[in-house]
Design a protein around this motif. Structure first.
Motif: not given
Length: 74
Positions: A18-21, A54-55, A61-62, A67-74
């Motif tokens: 998580p520190a590298k998130w 899927l993951y 959370a990590h 991550a992909l959802m965050k990227i798609l939301g930008d």
């Protein structure tokens, strides 16, 4: 879309720490920027009412789907 997954090198570097998130998000975004697979996913999202990411990570959370959802939301 296997092509949208983070590279093996990036996954190994992240190692689900998580520190590298935040840095993982930046690197992953850079890695798939301009990717035909990313554009295909964006098209699918517009075309279908539901798209499932899927993951297999234990950390809900990590992981690459979050991550992909965050990227798609930008």
């Amino acid at each position: 879309l296997k092509e949208i997954a983070p590279s093996t090198a990036l996954r190994k570097w992240f190692n689900h720490e998580p520190a590298k998130w935040d840095e993982f998000l930046l690197r992953y975004r850079e890695e798939i920027s301009g990717s035909p697979a990313l554009e295909e996913l964006r098209t699918d999202i517009k075309k279908y009412s539901n798209v499932t990411l899927l993951y297999s990570a234990k950390d809900e959370a990590h992981n690459q789907a979050v991550a992909l959802m965050k990227i798609l939301g930008d």
